[in-house]
Design a protein around this motif. Structure first.
Motif, mmCIF file in Angstrom:
data_model
loop_
_atom_site.group_PDB
_atom_site.id
_atom_site.type_symbol
_atom_site.label_atom_id
_atom_site.label_comp_id
_atom_site.label_asym_id
_atom_site.label_seq_id
_atom_site.Cartn_x
_atom_site.Cartn_y
_atom_site.Cartn_z
ATOM 1 N N CYS A 1515 0.836 -1.219 0.000
ATOM 2 C CA CYS A 1515 0.000 0.000 0.000
ATOM 3 C C CYS A 1515 0.861 1.256 0.000
ATOM 4 C CB CYS A 1515 -0.917 0.008 1.219
ATOM 5 S SG CYS A 1515 -2.240 -1.198 1.124
ATOM 6 N N ILE A 1516 1.855 1.284 0.880
ATOM 7 C CA ILE A 1516 2.725 2.467 0.979
ATOM 8 C C ILE A 1516 3.410 2.732 -0.352
ATOM 9 C CG2 ILE A 1516 4.733 3.449 2.164
ATOM 10 C CD1 ILE A 1516 2.147 3.178 3.880
ATOM 11 N N LYS A 1517 3.876 1.660 -0.982
ATOM 12 C CA LYS A 1517 4.533 1.818 -2.297
ATOM 13 C C LYS A 1517 3.554 2.409 -3.312
ATOM 14 C CE LYS A 1517 7.223 -0.713 -5.748
ATOM 15 N NZ LYS A 1517 6.518 -0.149 -6.909
ATOM 16 N N SER A 1518 2.327 1.874 -3.316
ATOM 17 C CA SER A 1518 1.314 2.378 -4.259
ATOM 18 C C SER A 1518 1.011 3.839 -3.987
ATOM 19 C CB SER A 1518 0.029 1.553 -4.142
ATOM 20 O OG SER A 1518 0.268 0.212 -4.486
ATOM 21 N N ILE A 1519 0.886 4.198 -2.708
ATOM 22 C CA ILE A 1519 0.581 5.600 -2.349
ATOM 23 C C ILE A 1519 1.729 6.513 -2.779
ATOM 24 C CG2 ILE A 1519 0.238 7.180 -0.415
ATOM 25 C CD1 ILE A 1519 -1.201 4.818 1.028
ATOM 26 N N ASN A 1520 2.953 6.147 -2.458
ATOM 27 C CA ASN A 1520 4.114 6.981 -2.831
ATOM 28 C C ASN A 1520 4.247 7.105 -4.343
ATOM 29 O OD1 ASN A 1520 5.007 7.688 -0.257
ATOM 30 N ND2 ASN A 1520 6.132 5.757 -0.010
#
Length: 1763
Positions: A1515-1520
């Motif tokens: 999720c964090i990767k997708s958000i960034n």
């Protein structure tokens, strides 16, 4: 006068100089003298050093130099290779020696020696010297010949030559120019002599140290054997196991290509008793390919090159061990070939009497004295007292003595070449090793005067070669024969060889009248010397033809026979010893074995008494045990008694009989027998052979009489009792080695003591009794453990293929196998095969890849429907048992049938077809070959045969199918692959003429050979993989256990089948979960897209939700179809495997294929419902979101107006003033906004509608019942079913037979189970806090219908169904109504607006003061929008991960593993309440158990953190990535930036529209700074979430998961949910669409609340025992009428309840019901269950009370096939 000081100084200096000069001159002279002296010394040294002419020692790495020293004052310097070495002078006298080391081998060096005196060197003297070359490598003999040996070695280099030294001579050998090893042949050697050869390498005349070897020239015999390819067997003899190996030659028809092929060609043919074995054919290069070539030259060339058949026979006998010799003699005798009597050795000039080799020949004949009585004599030939007539030749003989002998022994109807003669193929090839061979044959009469040549039996001996060269053999014949016929062409009057012999025999001189060298004078002189009469002189006259000559010879022989004194071959051994002739029986092993065997057999007087005294464990005790064992499985005599009590009593009786067996001491005979078979090496084989021969000799006479008597009595079917009695006597009078092994088996069964040698015997080709024909039983433990030891001996995974023969007795089954494979199954007419014997044949390496196996097992069986058993009551049963067993074990079954007897053929076909049908039904696919013996003219009847056979097969198939209740099998081809064209083999009769003098029919052997090739081809084409020894053992055990039941198909259980089924289930479960998991992921993504539909995160171009939903459903169908196709393909590929016994479960292929389709339908329904529910929720929210958005916009406008107003005021406003202004604005704006109340749906109305639709098929009565009670009033109280209406349907009398309470309990249990499932469903939906969807109630009604459909055992009436559905729909509607109202309230626009008032206020203050909002807004967006979305994503993703992890645990791999684990856990916890919960509330208990296992697993394993971290990082990767992508867009507007982020995350995260709308209001943040702060906030959020995840325990995590692992695992492992109709054991069948239910372990029916009507006691019967008893049952399915348990399938056709695979299979439940721990005697749980079920305690069988906890656990393992 006084000088000046300076002058004085000069004078003094001059004086000193003068003085120095004088001194210098003196010194110089002295030095000169000294130098001259030194020079003289050095010259002397040089003169002496010149004596250093050459080195004194040469080695590979050093040279030793030597010279004379001059004196002790002079040292030396040695210079070589640019180096110098100082050498001091040794003190002692004599020459100086110095060794120069570290040199290179085979190299020339120059050495210079200087003498040194006072540091002055001489001029030096030089020499050259070479180091010794290295020895040659690999010096060895490569060829041995009679007069030469060829040596070979590697050359060192091209500069080094060699010297070969032997026998005191040396030979110089130069180096060949070409590369490769050096070869040198030493010739003119003496045969059979040992020589020592030493080889020196030579370099510059310097030799190496030399290397020596010894080699032996071949003897003359070895040379001859080498030509035949038998040299290696001269010392290490050929063994039976070697010649019986199946190799490529077994199935090739190529003629011999070289001389070395001939012995194997002969052996191959001989082992198959082919009368053409001695006919030598060759395709070698020596045969001319030029058709126009000179035929005579070609013939003579070929004959010279090809060996004489007698040489091949002699060579094979010389190279074989005693057992091969015996087998060869037996086969040769059967072919009516002559056999060796005296075997010559051309090396030693000794011969051997082949007494042992002939020991096994048994001949049966009828002298004319017995022709009237039809009696016959059957005896071992070496023990028969017969006259022997010998035929020899003196000198050269123009006519063929052997050919005349053949004519002498052949009658006019048929000529046979008993002896090889010169006019046979290769018979005229020069004999090289068979001269001196003495052969013997026997003429045996048949009792027919028109056929018999001699009325009495006679032995005929024939000596090969001139008697002048073989006087020992001639002398032997003269002393052992009744007459000796000496053939000659020329007779010398001296003729010492004739005159010096001590003759016991009559001598007949047979001269050739055609020869010019045969003079009357010489003949008369010899006649006088020998004291012969004219009667002893036979001269063949020129005009006399062969027939007349032979006739005359026959008459002479007849005359001799009448008057002769007879002698046995055994008695000839004494004469052989006297003459120095060796006897093959004299070996220590043979004599020791003979002594051991005679020690046992000498004690036998009365066979029956002997068996009772010395072999007491078999016989009646063993037969009684057999009967008890079968009764335990069949329960024929249980009557109306308690089954388990009866079984318990049978087990006690069995123990008593075993105890009785154990009470016998080991007899002396058995002790001797066991010791003897434990002997080392070949001694034990000699012993077994002696035993067999001695025992056969004893029982033959008695058995022959009884067999004749039996045949007579069988002609009259009224003599049934007499026939039985004679049959009993035959059994009693039969005594063979199998009886001793049988006794060993019983000793082992009773006491588990196994000699180590048994498996060795099997490996060496000794037959092992598999089925005891007398008792019709297998000692399973004995056979199993012998096979286990065999498996250990041959190393694991050695594969075996099995060939079996079945047929009517005395149709030549054993002979067929013996002919086909060269084996030794007993074929004595006195003792027919009883039971079944197995024998192991090795597969040669060259055939292992062809057959994919290492051994072939051959099984020989007794005749089906044999006369011995035809008159007995259990004959058909016995035959069925035997046929089923051996066909089940076989890969290929040979069915031996006789077409001429239609009735007999029908009988055997019925038995065989029955067995094949059984195998088909249990997954085994043996191949079958029908063999028609004694069919002479096939062409005339072949079509009729085939048509008749196929008709009979189809008829028998239908009959067998009716008996086995498998009537879908209409024809034989339904049962197995069969083609009338390829599945039938026609074999002519065995004998070519009238026995006993008839040879084997050549057509018989050839036909059997073709059959053998076909069988090997069939085995090579087997689709399934071969079993290893341990798997074969499993088949024996499981087949025999099933055979002992009456209903084989339903009784069959096999751990290999179970393993294969378990593997299939495991694989299918993996595929199923992959499918489900993929669909979970797809649905999660689809629900995310639906949730984001119509928002800024939506990617769909469609604006219509219905259109979007349709496209999603279409997409889902495509994904589902793709996966369905993939699963079906995986299933197809799985069944194409050859490993893992997949073929055994091929019958389940269709079921699993249907399960795939069923799974797809189930998934499609579930997916569509979830999509519909999500779409409905989103549509409902869209309208509310629009209202909320409008309200927020109005507030935002009002705030902006307020800000402008406040800023225009001149005075600086304080926060308190701003607060008041904001409150005033807020209240005014709210008054302007319209807040219409959200409309709530009446869920009860919706539910009632769907309930009525669901029950419409039940008719008006269901509608009437629905109308009687309002849905709002339903589901408030616990469901209690009162089936009064149901009871009224039955007549009072019938109902009294059935317990109302039992029905009520059963119905209530079913209702409770369904209610539990539906309650769980409702809870999960309510927990999601979404809006109500009509799909929810549709799903609930589907669940109820599915559960009711699965459990039809409770006869559910309309009243039950309506009341249950009303109850469930009532509480579901109530919960859904509250959920709907809570959802409406939660999303009320006014409430949502008020919730955000404080936020609006804070933003107003910030904007008014123009504060930087970037950090604050970034944190707000992260915490209010992103964080909930990420948490939701993790919750949606975590469930499948947890399921994945749990599926790696063995206990969750298959349904059977799961059941085993649950029951084992119950046993270990030992809590009675747990058992009650498990039995009464199975689903509830199991769900809790699964949940606890998940909690237990994840409490100790940090896997959840890994999973959460993985999803969080994703999720964090997708958000960034989304932030970075949005940053690069051109627009600087924050709103566009946020929209870009939301759109990018739209497929993954569902961002709250409320939170997003609130965030966007009054937001004055700058894009770039906001983006930077947002990145920081997102990373901080990740850290916070990790900590939060770590602090939440697994129980709490499980509550919030969208996919509940415990529910999914339950649905996966519970399977179809069906329970045994009798004991409620759950079904364990794999796949969701199986058509037959089964459970591995059934329970005592009392645990299912069954009790006896009369006593109220709990029932102990177990349904797996009841189904084979004559007991009855009744239930609602039978309309409460009694029905036989045996026919339970009439009532419950979809259940398979096989009898217990073993008598201990249900020990687990017996233990639970019978006792707590094994220490306790009093039955603990029995009373507890009785109290719980309101019944009386059961009558526990005695054997149950002694079951231990360990036994209970073992029974679990057995039942679930856990290793």
């Amino acid at each position: 006068m006084q000088c000046c000081p300076h002058t004085v100084e000069i004078q003094e200096r001059n004086a000193d100089m003068h003085k120095d000069k004088l001194i210098q001159e003196a010194t110089s002279k002295q030095l000169k003298d000294k130098l001259e002296e030194q020079q003289a010394t050095i010259e002397e040294v040089e003169q002496r050093c010149k004596k250093l002419e050459k080195p004194v020692e040469h080695h590979e790495n050093s040279i030793t130099l030597q010279w004379n020293k001059v004196n002790n004052n002079i040292s030396f310097v040695l210079q070589f290779n640019g180096t110098e070495t100082n050498i001091s002078v040794p003190d002692e006298d004599g020459p100086v020696t110095h060794t120069v080391s570290s040199l290179t081998a085979g190299t020339q060096y120059t050495f210079t020696l200087y003498s040194v005196f006072e540091n002055v060197r001489s001029s030096g003297v030089s020499i050259t010297a070479a180091t010794a070359p290295p020895n040659a490598d690999s010096f060895r003999p490569v060829e041995h010949h009679e007069n030469s040996i060829t040596l070979q070695w590697n050359k060192v280099n091209n500069n080094i030559s060699f010297i070969l030294q032997f026998n005191g001579t040396e030979t110089n050998i130069s180096v060949p120019d070409e590369d490769g090893p050096v070869t040198h042949t030493v010739s003119s050697l003496t045969a059979g002599t040992k020589y020592t050869f030493t080889l020196y390498s030579v370099f510059e005349n310097v030799r190496s140290s030399g290397v020596s070897i010894t080699a032996v020239t071949e003897t003359h015999l070895e040379c001859l054997l080498k030509d035949l390819g038998l040299q290696q067997y001269h010392t290490k003899k050929l063994s039976l196991s070697k010649i019986l190996e199946i190799d490529k030659m077994t199935i090739t028809d190529e003629a011999a290509k070289s001389n070395s092929d001939f012995p194997w060609y002969f052996l191959k043919k001989l082992m198959m008793v082919n009368v053409a074995a001695r006919n030598m054919t060759c395709t070698s290069d020596c045969e001319s390919d030029d058709e126009s070539g000179n035929e005579e030259d070609s013939d003579s060339l070929n004959t010279d090159d090809m060996p004489n058949p007698l040489d091949i026979i002699t060579a094979l006998f010389l190279c074989s061990d005693g057992f091969v010799q015996q087998e060869m003699v037996l086969k040769m005798s059967t072919c009516q070939f002559s056999v060796p009597l005296l075997l010559p050795n051309c090396d030693t000039n000794q011969c051997t009497l082949m007494l042992w080799a002939m020991r096994d020949i048994v001949k049966k004949y009828r002298p004319q004295s017995l022709s009237e009585s039809k009696g016959f004599i059957e005896d071992r030939i070496v023990l028969s007292e017969l006259p022997m007539i010998s035929f020899v030749r003196l000198g050269e003989c123009s006519s063929s003595k052997s050919e005349i002998l053949n004519k002498l022994l052949s009658n006019s109807q048929q000529y046979h070449d008993t002896f090889v003669h010169r006019n046979m193929e290769c018979g005229d090839s020069p004999r090289t090793m068979s001269n001196g061979l003495t052969e013997i044959t026997w003429y045996l009469p048949c009792g027919n005067t028109n056929i018999d040549i001699f009325s009495q039996p006679v032995a005929v001996a024939n000596l090969r070669g001139d008697i002048a060269s073989f006087e020992t053999q001639y002398s032997f014949l003269c002393r052992t024969s009744a007459a000796v016929f000496v053939f000659f062409d020329q007779l010398d009057s001296e003729c010492s060889v004739l005159t010096k012999q001590h003759h016991k025999a009559q001598i007949f001189l047979v001269g050739n009248g055609e020869s010019n060298r045969c003079t009357l004078e010489a003949l008369n002189e010899v006649e006088t010397k020998l004291g012969l009469t004219k009667n002893n002189i036979i001269i063949r006259k020129k005009q006399k033809n062969d027939a007349e000559f032979v006739k005359k010879l026959r008459q002479k022989v007849r005359n001799v026979i009448k008057k002769s004194k007879n002698m046995t071959i055994e008695q000839m051994a004494d004469i052989a010893h006297e003459l120095g002739i060796l006897v093959d029986e004299d070996s220590p092993e043979c004599q020791s074995a003979k002594k051991n065997a005679e020690a046992i057999t000498a004690e036998i007087q009365d066979i029956l008494k002997y068996k009772d005294d010395h072999l007491p464990r078999q016989g009646e005790i063993w037969k009684e045990l057999t009967c008890l064992e079968k009764e335990e499985f069949r329960l024929r005599k249980v009557g109306s008694g308690n089954i388990e009590d009866y079984k318990s009593q049978l087990q006690e009786d069995r123990k008593e009989l075993r105890k009785k067996q154990n009470s016998y001491d080991m007899s002396t005979a058995m002790t001797c027998f066991i010791n003897a078979i434990s002997s080392p090496g070949t001694e034990r084989f000699y012993f077994l052979k002696w035993m067999r021969m001695n025992l056969d000799n004893m029982s033959r006479i008695k058995l022959s009489e009884l067999q004749e008597k039996y045949k007579e009595k069988c002609k009259n079917s009224e003599n049934k009792e007499e026939i039985k009695e004679i049959d009993r006597q035959i059994s009693n009078s039969s005594l063979g080695t199998e009886h001793f092994f049988r006794e060993m088996g019983q000793i082992y069964e009773a006491s588990l003591s196994l000699p180590q040698q048994i498996h060795h015997l099997l490996l060496d080709g000794f037959p092992l009794e598999l089925v005891d024909g007398d008792a019709s039983n297998i000692p399973l433990r004995w056979v199993s453990d012998v096979l286990s030891q065999l498996s250990d001996l041959v190393s694991p995974n050695r594969k075996i293929l099995v060939v079996t023969v079945l047929g009517v007795q005395s149709t030549g089954k054993s002979t067929l196998l013996n002919t086909m494979f060269g084996v030794q199954f007993a074929v004595s007419s006195g003792r027919c095969t009883r039971g079944a014997f197995m024998l192991l044949i090795k597969i040669n390496e060259d055939m292992k890849k062809v057959l994919n196996c290492d051994f072939m097992v051959i099984i020989d069986t007794e005749g089906l429907k044999s006369p011995e058993l035809a008159q007995l009551d259990n004959s058909h049963e016995h035959d069925n048992e035997l046929a089923t067993l051996v066909i089940g074990l076989s890969d290929v079954t040979i069915v031996n049938i006789a077409m001429e007897n239609s009735t007999e053929m029908k009988d055997i076909l019925q038995i065989v077809v029955h067995a094949f049908l059984r195998m088909k039904e249990v997954g085994k696919k043996p191949k079958c070959v029908f063999v028609h013996q004694n069919v002479s003219d096939v062409s005339a009847h072949e079509k009729n045969y085939r048509k008749l056979l196929l008709e009979q097969l189809n008829e028998m198939t239908q009959a067998a199918a009716r008996m086995e209740k498998k009537e879908e099998n209409k024809s034989f081809t339904d049962v197995m692959e069969y083609s009338p064209d390829t599945g039938n083999w026609y074999i002519p009769g065995l004998w070519n003429g009238n026995p006993p003098m008839a040879p084997v029919n050549a057509g018989y052997s050839e036909a059997v050979y073709k059959l053998k090739k076909n069988i090997i081809q069939l085995l090579g084409n087997c689709e399934s993989s071969a079993n290893d020894v341990m798997e074969f053992k499993v088949w024996v055990r499981s087949l025999w256990t099933a055979v002992k039941h009456e209903n084989f198909i339903f009784s069959f259980r096999n751990s290999l089948v179970a393993d294969a089924y378990m593997r299939l289930c495991t694989e299918f479960n993996k595929w199923e979960w992959e499918f489900r998991k993929e669909m979970y992921t797809w649905v999660t993504n689809a629900e995310t897209r639906i949730s984001n539909f119509g928002t800024i995160a939506a990617k769909s171009e469609s604006s219509d939700m219905r259109e979007f939903l349709t496209s999603l459903k279409s997409e889902a169908s495509t994904v589902l179809s793709t996966w369905e196709t993939e699963l079906l393909e995986k299933l197809t590929q799985y069944f194409k495997q050859t490993e893992g016994h997949v073929y055994l479960v091929e019958g389940y292929k269709e079921e699993f294929s249907n399960s795939v389709k069923s799974l797809r339908r189930e998934m499609e329904r579930s997916v569509f419902n979830q999509l519909t529910a999500a779409a409905e929720n989103r549509e409902g929210m869209a309208e509310i979101d629009k209202i909320k958005e409008n309200h927020a916009q109005e507030i935002e406008k009002a705030v902006h107006v307020l800000i402008d107003t406040c800023r225009k005021k001149k005075a600086q406003m304080k926060d308190e003033e701003l607060d008041k202004e904001f409150d005033k604005m807020w209240n005014e704006t709210l008054k302007k906004l319209s807040f219409s109340k959200q409309k709530t749906t009446n869920v009860f109305t919706s539910v009632s509608h769907y309930l009525r639709m669901n029950l419409s098929h039940r008719g008006s009565y269901a509608c009437e019942l629905l109308s009687q009670k309002s849905l709002q009033d339903c589901g408030k109280e616990p469901f209690k079913y009162t089936p009064e209406g149901f009871f009224k349907k039955f007549k009072h009398g019938i109902w009294n037979l059935f317990r109302k309470e039992d029905y009520k309990i059963a119905a209530q249990k079913q209702a409770d189970s369904i209610i539990d499932v539906c309650t769980q469903f409702v809870r999960e939906k309510v927990k999601k806090k979404s809006n109500y969807s009509e799909t929810y109630i549709q799903e609930i009604l589907h669940i109820i219908d599915e559960k009711l459909q699965k459990n039809k055992d409770v006869n559910n009436d309309t009243e039950f169904e309506v009341s249950l559905k009303q109850h469930i729909c009532g509480f579901a509607a109530r919960d859904f109504q509250k959920m709907h109202e809570d959802f409406i309230q939660e999303n009320d626009p006014y409430r949502c607006l008020m919730k955000n008032k404080e936020k609006f206020h804070d933003d107003f203050i910030d904007v008014f003061h123009e504060r930087d909002q970037c950090q604050k807004k970034a944190e707000e967006f992260t915490n209010k929008c992103l964080k909930p979305a990420v948490e939701d994503f993790v919750d949606r993703s975590l469930g499948p991960n947890i399921i994945d992890e749990m599926l790696t645990c063995e206990q969750f791999s298959t349904r059977m593993s799961f059941q085993y684990s649950v029951l084992l856990d119950l046993l270990s916890k030992d809590d009675f309440k747990n058992y009650v919960r498990y039995i009464d509330s199975y689903e509830k208990y199991v769900k809790t158990w699964i949940y606890n296992k998940i909690v237990e697993h994840f409490s100790t394993v940090s896997k959840t953190s890994e999973f959460e971290d993985r999803h969080l990082n994703s999720c964090i990767k997708s958000i960034n990535d989304a932030i970075n992508k949005a940053k690069n867009e051109k627009s600087d507007e924050l709103k566009t930036f946020i929209e870009d982020i939301c759109k990018e995350l739209g497929d993954k995260l569902v961002i709250s529209q409320d939170a997003l709308g609130a965030f966007m209001i009054l937001n004055n943040a700058v894009k770039e700074q906001f983006a930077d702060w947002l990145t920081v906030s997102v990373n901080e959020m990740a850290q916070d979430l990790r900590k939060e995840f770590e602090n939440v325990n697994i129980e709490r995590k499980l509550q919030y998961l969208h996919v509940q692992p415990q529910n999914e695992l339950f649905n996966k492992l519970i399977g179809c949910g069906k329970q045994c109709p009798f004991c409620k054991a759950p079904c364990e069948a794999g796949g969701g669409a199986h058509t037959e239910h089964f459970a591995s372990m059934h329970r005592p029916e009392g645990l299912g609340r069954y009790k006896w009507d009369t006593t109220e006691k709990l029932v102990t019967d177990i349904c797996s025992s009841s189904v084979i008893s004559d007991n009855h049952f009744r239930c609602s399915a039978t309309n409460y009428e009694w029905h036989p348990y045996k026919n339970y399938k009439d009532i419950f056709p979809d259940w398979k309840i096989p009898p217990d695979v073993s008598l201990e299979a249900s020990d687990y439940w017996k233990f639970i019901m019978a006792s707590d721990y094994w220490k306790y005697v009093i039955a603990k749980y029995n009373k507890d269950f009785a109290k719980e079920y309101n019944a009386e305690p059961a009558d526990i069988p005695e054997t149950w009370n002694v079951i231990t906890k360990e036994q209970a656990e073992n029974s679990l393992k057995k039942s679930f096939n856990i290793k």
